[in-house]
Design a protein around this motif. Structure first.
Motif, PDB file in Angstrom:
ATOM      1  N   LEU A  47       0.825  -1.209   0.000  1.00  0.00           N
ATOM      2  CA  LEU A  47       0.000   0.000   0.000  1.00  0.00           C
ATOM      3  C   LEU A  47       0.858   1.258   0.000  1.00  0.00           C
ATOM      4  O   LEU A  47       0.541   2.238  -0.677  1.00  0.00           O
ATOM      5  CB  LEU A  47      -0.934  -0.004   1.205  1.00  0.00           C
ATOM      6  N   LEU A  48       1.947   1.242   0.752  1.00  0.00           N
ATOM      7  CA  LEU A  48       2.847   2.389   0.794  1.00  0.00           C
ATOM      8  C   LEU A  48       3.461   2.649  -0.575  1.00  0.00           C
ATOM      9  O   LEU A  48       3.515   3.790  -1.047  1.00  0.00           O
ATOM     10  CB  LEU A  48       3.940   2.158   1.835  1.00  0.00           C
ATOM     11  N   LEU A  49       3.930   1.588  -1.231  1.00  0.00           N
ATOM     12  CA  LEU A  49       4.565   1.761  -2.542  1.00  0.00           C
ATOM     13  C   LEU A  49       3.562   2.185  -3.617  1.00  0.00           C
ATOM     14  O   LEU A  49       3.879   3.024  -4.457  1.00  0.00           O
ATOM     15  CB  LEU A  49       5.273   0.476  -2.962  1.00  0.00           C
ATOM     16  N   THR A  50       2.356   1.626  -3.592  1.00  0.00           N
ATOM     17  CA  THR A  50       1.362   2.050  -4.582  1.00  0.00           C
ATOM     18  C   THR A  50       0.969   3.508  -4.372  1.00  0.00           C
ATOM     19  O   THR A  50       0.822   4.265  -5.335  1.00  0.00           O
ATOM     20  CB  THR A  50       0.097   1.173  -4.545  1.00  0.00           C
ATOM     21  N   SER A  51       0.836   3.917  -3.130  1.00  0.00           N
ATOM     22  CA  SER A  51       0.501   5.313  -2.846  1.00  0.00           C
ATOM     23  C   SER A  51       1.615   6.246  -3.286  1.00  0.00           C
ATOM     24  O   SER A  51       1.367   7.284  -3.909  1.00  0.00           O
ATOM     25  CB  SER A  51       0.242   5.506  -1.356  1.00  0.00           C
ATOM     26  N   THR A  52       2.854   5.875  -2.975  1.00  0.00           N
ATOM     27  CA  THR A  52       3.991   6.703  -3.353  1.00  0.00           C
ATOM     28  C   THR A  52       4.142   6.769  -4.866  1.00  0.00           C
ATOM     29  O   THR A  52       4.386   7.844  -5.430  1.00  0.00           O
ATOM     30  CB  THR A  52       5.287   6.161  -2.722  1.00  0.00           C
ATOM     31  N   GLY A  53       4.000   5.641  -5.523  1.00  0.00           N
ATOM     32  CA  GLY A  53       4.111   5.624  -6.982  1.00  0.00           C
ATOM     33  C   GLY A  53       3.045   6.459  -7.645  1.00  0.00           C
ATOM     34  O   GLY A  53       3.317   7.201  -8.605  1.00  0.00           O
ATOM     35  N   SER A  54       1.829   6.372  -7.149  1.00  0.00           N
ATOM     36  CA  SER A  54       0.748   7.185  -7.711  1.00  0.00           C
ATOM     37  C   SER A  54       1.013   8.665  -7.493  1.00  0.00           C
ATOM     38  O   SER A  54       0.811   9.485  -8.394  1.00  0.00           O
ATOM     39  CB  SER A  54      -0.583   6.814  -7.062  1.00  0.00           C
ATOM     40  N   LEU A  55       1.480   9.021  -6.295  1.00  0.00           N
ATOM     41  CA  LEU A  55       1.769  10.414  -5.995  1.00  0.00           C
ATOM     42  C   LEU A  55       2.874  10.963  -6.889  1.00  0.00           C
ATOM     43  O   LEU A  55       2.767  12.074  -7.416  1.00  0.00           O
ATOM     44  CB  LEU A  55       2.166  10.550  -4.522  1.00  0.00           C
ATOM     45  N   VAL A  56       3.927  10.185  -7.107  1.00  0.00           N
ATOM     46  CA  VAL A  56       5.038  10.627  -7.946  1.00  0.00           C
ATOM     47  C   VAL A  56       4.572  10.806  -9.389  1.00  0.00           C
ATOM     48  O   VAL A  56       4.871  11.830 -10.037  1.00  0.00           O
ATOM     49  CB  VAL A  56       6.212   9.628  -7.866  1.00  0.00           C
ATOM     50  N   ALA A  57       3.836   9.844  -9.908  1.00  0.00           N
ATOM     51  CA  ALA A  57       3.401   9.915 -11.305  1.00  0.00           C
ATOM     52  C   ALA A  57       2.433  11.074 -11.531  1.00  0.00           C
ATOM     53  O   ALA A  57       2.591  11.855 -12.481  1.00  0.00           O
ATOM     54  CB  ALA A  57       2.756   8.601 -11.715  1.00  0.00           C
ATOM     55  N   VAL A  58       1.456  11.215 -10.670  1.00  0.00           N
ATOM     56  CA  VAL A  58       0.452  12.266 -10.858  1.00  0.00           C
ATOM     57  C   VAL A  58       1.052  13.646 -10.622  1.00  0.00           C
ATOM     58  O   VAL A  58       0.756  14.589 -11.374  1.00  0.00           O
ATOM     59  CB  VAL A  58      -0.759  12.014  -9.931  1.00  0.00           C
ATOM     60  N   SER A  59       1.898  13.779  -9.615  1.00  0.00           N
ATOM     61  CA  SER A  59       2.485  15.097  -9.354  1.00  0.00           C
ATOM     62  C   SER A  59       3.438  15.523 -10.468  1.00  0.00           C
ATOM     63  O   SER A  59       3.505  16.703 -10.800  1.00  0.00           O
ATOM     64  CB  SER A  59       3.198  15.120  -8.005  1.00  0.00           C
ATOM     65  N   SER A  60       4.149  14.582 -11.063  1.00  0.00           N
ATOM     66  CA  SER A  60       5.036  14.958 -12.172  1.00  0.00           C
ATOM     67  C   SER A  60       4.228  15.406 -13.385  1.00  0.00           C
ATOM     68  O   SER A  60       4.639  16.306 -14.109  1.00  0.00           O
ATOM     69  CB  SER A  60       5.967  13.810 -12.542  1.00  0.00           C
ATOM     70  N   LEU A  61       3.069  14.806 -13.600  1.00  0.00           N
ATOM     71  CA  LEU A  61       2.210  15.252 -14.695  1.00  0.00           C
ATOM     72  C   LEU A  61       1.564  16.593 -14.369  1.00  0.00           C
ATOM     73  O   LEU A  61       1.418  17.451 -15.247  1.00  0.00           O
ATOM     74  CB  LEU A  61       1.134  14.207 -14.986  1.00  0.00           C
ATOM     75  N   ALA A  62       1.171  16.792 -13.124  1.00  0.00           N
ATOM     76  CA  ALA A  62       0.506  18.038 -12.731  1.00  0.00           C
ATOM     77  C   ALA A  62       1.470  19.221 -12.724  1.00  0.00           C
ATOM     78  O   ALA A  62       1.066  20.344 -13.019  1.00  0.00           O
ATOM     79  CB  ALA A  62      -0.121  17.874 -11.358  1.00  0.00           C
ATOM     80  N   LEU A  63       2.735  18.989 -12.414  1.00  0.00           N
ATOM     81  CA  LEU A  63       3.710  20.078 -12.372  1.00  0.00           C
ATOM     82  C   LEU A  63       4.194  20.484 -13.758  1.00  0.00           C
ATOM     83  O   LEU A  63       4.866  21.498 -13.902  1.00  0.00           O
ATOM     84  CB  LEU A  63       4.907  19.680 -11.511  1.00  0.00           C
ATOM     85  N   ASP A  64       3.864  19.716 -14.758  1.00  0.00           N
ATOM     86  CA  ASP A  64       4.241  19.993 -16.149  1.00  0.00           C
ATOM     87  C   ASP A  64       5.752  20.216 -16.274  1.00  0.00           C
ATOM     88  O   ASP A  64       6.224  21.267 -16.708  1.00  0.00           O
ATOM     89  CB  ASP A  64       3.462  21.195 -16.674  1.00  0.00           C
ATOM     90  N   LEU A  65       6.497  19.209 -15.857  1.00  0.00           N
ATOM     91  CA  LEU A  65       7.953  19.262 -15.920  1.00  0.00           C
ATOM     92  C   LEU A  65       8.417  19.105 -17.366  1.00  0.00           C
ATOM     93  O   LEU A  65       7.634  18.828 -18.273  1.00  0.00           O
ATOM     94  CB  LEU A  65       8.540  18.153 -15.048  1.00  0.00           C
ATOM     95  N   LYS A  66       9.715  19.275 -17.575  1.00  0.00           N
ATOM     96  CA  LYS A  66      10.273  19.076 -18.918  1.00  0.00           C
ATOM     97  C   LYS A  66       9.980  17.652 -19.375  1.00  0.00           C
ATOM     98  O   LYS A  66       9.779  16.747 -18.572  1.00  0.00           O
ATOM     99  CB  LYS A  66      11.773  19.326 -18.905  1.00  0.00           C
ATOM    100  N   ASP A  67       9.975  17.438 -20.666  1.00  0.00           N
ATOM    101  CA  ASP A  67       9.574  16.144 -21.226  1.00  0.00           C
ATOM    102  C   ASP A  67      10.388  14.973 -20.687  1.00  0.00           C
ATOM    103  O   ASP A  67       9.834  13.949 -20.300  1.00  0.00           O
ATOM    104  CB  ASP A  67       9.659  16.177 -22.752  1.00  0.00           C
TER     105      ASP A  67
END
Length: 91
Positions: A47-67
């Motif tokens: 559960l910890l890893l799925t939560s962390t992975g989801s947070l990392v993936a969604v936040s990187s998309l939301a922050l609109d980082l370089k490609d």
């Protein structure tokens, strides 16, 4: 009369502890683990890893980082999510 009433209302720490705990959540006096825990350690890690992975993936998309950075972060988040899901299923 009032002192007798006050003496009957006082609850010592030992008695309070006995009434406060339920049978399922009690620990033994030697400091051992609980008699019955809700989730196993592997499921909690999953559960910890799925939560962390989801947070990392969604936040990187939301922050609109370089490609390149965004795709790397989404990849890392996806890998963490999948590892966590596997651990949860296995546990």
């Amino acid at each position: 009369m009032q002192k007798d009433a006050e003496a009957n209302l006082q609850i010592g720490p030992v008695n309070f502890e006995a009434y406060d705990r339920s049978e399922e959540g009690k620990t033994d006096r030697d400091g051992g683990e609980k008699a019955r825990s809700g989730l196993s350690r592997m499921k909690r890690m999953g559960l910890l890893l799925t939560s962390t992975g989801s947070l990392v993936a969604v936040s990187s998309l939301a922050l609109d980082l370089k490609d390149n950075v965004s795709s790397l972060m989404v990849g890392i988040g996806t890998v963490l999510f999948l590892i966590g899901a596997l651990l949860y299923i296995k546990g």
